[in-house]
Design a protein around this motif. Structure first.
Motif, PDB file in Angstrom:
ATOM      1  N   LYS A   1       0.836  -1.198   0.000  1.00 21.72           N
ATOM      2  CA  LYS A   1       0.000   0.000   0.000  1.00 21.72           C
ATOM      3  C   LYS A   1       0.877   1.257   0.000  1.00 21.72           C
ATOM      4  O   LYS A   1       1.861   1.327   0.720  1.00 21.72           O
ATOM      5  N   ASN A   2       0.525   2.229  -0.792  1.00 21.56           N
ATOM      6  CA  ASN A   2       1.160   3.547  -0.857  1.00 21.56           C
ATOM      7  C   ASN A   2       2.615   3.513  -1.325  1.00 21.56           C
ATOM      8  O   ASN A   2       3.269   4.536  -1.326  1.00 21.56           O
ATOM      9  N   GLY A   3       3.173   2.365  -1.614  1.00 20.37           N
ATOM     10  CA  GLY A   3       4.538   2.277  -2.106  1.00 20.37           C
ATOM     11  C   GLY A   3       5.604   2.637  -1.097  1.00 20.37           C
ATOM     12  O   GLY A   3       6.750   2.870  -1.448  1.00 20.37           O
ATOM     13  N   ARG A   4       5.257   2.671   0.175  1.00 15.97           N
ATOM     14  CA  ARG A   4       6.214   3.021   1.229  1.00 15.97           C
ATOM     15  C   ARG A   4       6.447   1.812   2.121  1.00 15.97           C
ATOM     16  O   ARG A   4       5.576   0.971   2.292  1.00 15.97           O
ATOM     17  N   LEU A   5       7.630   1.757   2.723  1.00 12.72           N
ATOM     18  CA  LEU A   5       7.941   0.644   3.616  1.00 12.72           C
ATOM     19  C   LEU A   5       7.556   0.989   5.051  1.00 12.72           C
ATOM     20  O   LEU A   5       8.396   1.179   5.924  1.00 12.72           O
TER      21      LEU A   5
ATOM     22  N   LEU B   1       5.495  -7.488   2.940  1.00 14.09           N
ATOM     23  CA  LEU B   1       6.633  -7.863   2.112  1.00 14.09           C
ATOM     24  C   LEU B   1       7.169  -9.229   2.508  1.00 14.09           C
ATOM     25  O   LEU B   1       7.408 -10.095   1.662  1.00 14.09           O
ATOM     26  N   LEU B   2       7.343  -9.457   3.797  1.00 19.50           N
ATOM     27  CA  LEU B   2       7.847 -10.754   4.263  1.00 19.50           C
ATOM     28  C   LEU B   2       6.857 -11.881   3.973  1.00 19.50           C
ATOM     29  O   LEU B   2       7.255 -12.994   3.644  1.00 19.50           O
ATOM     30  N   TYR B   3       5.568 -11.586   4.092  1.00 15.57           N
ATOM     31  CA  TYR B   3       4.549 -12.601   3.811  1.00 15.57           C
ATOM     32  C   TYR B   3       4.519 -12.957   2.330  1.00 15.57           C
ATOM     33  O   TYR B   3       4.572 -14.124   1.957  1.00 15.57           O
ATOM     34  N   PHE B   4       4.432 -11.949   1.472  1.00 17.28           N
ATOM     35  CA  PHE B   4       4.294 -12.197   0.041  1.00 17.28           C
ATOM     36  C   PHE B   4       5.605 -12.636  -0.614  1.00 17.28           C
ATOM     37  O   PHE B   4       5.585 -13.203  -1.699  1.00 17.28           O
TER      38      PHE B   4
END
Length: 110
Positions: free
Chosen positions: A64-68, A76-79
């Protein structure tokens, strides 16, 4: 093997030391997957290799929103393990004696 392959292509080639190569792979360790590093052998001698990175664009698209943010890091870790279905060829090489023999195509099709 890497030095043998690339020294023929560049006049100003500087051989890669083991420590430099080790540092490169340590830096990329979080993105690399051992299943996507392949070698070809002839009489137990390595003659070629392919290094494929997982295509993280598939994961980044789901953030979402392109931010970490904290939530996006969890996503990120899940996908990272579940959503990546393709790869991007980062590096390939075949020693000069076996170039133009279809070694890279053989590695990719296996």
């Amino acid at each position: 093997m890497y030095n043998k392959i690339w020294s023929d292509f560049h006049e100003s080639y500087t051989p890669l030391e083991y420590n430099d190569l080790d540092q490169i792979f340590q830096d990329a360790k979080s993105m690399l997957n051992e299943k996507y590093i392949w070698f070809a052998y002839h009489n137990n001698d390595p003659i070629g290799f392919l290094i494929v990175f997982p295509d993280f664009n598939e994961v980044f698209r789901k953030l979402k929103n392109g931010r970490l943010s904290f939530l996006n890091i969890i996503r990120l870790l899940y996908f990272k393990r579940r959503a990546i279905t393709r790869g991007r060829l980062l590096l390939s090489g075949v020693i000069p004696e076996f170039q133009r023999t279809g070694v890279v195509g053989g590695i990719m099709s296996s």
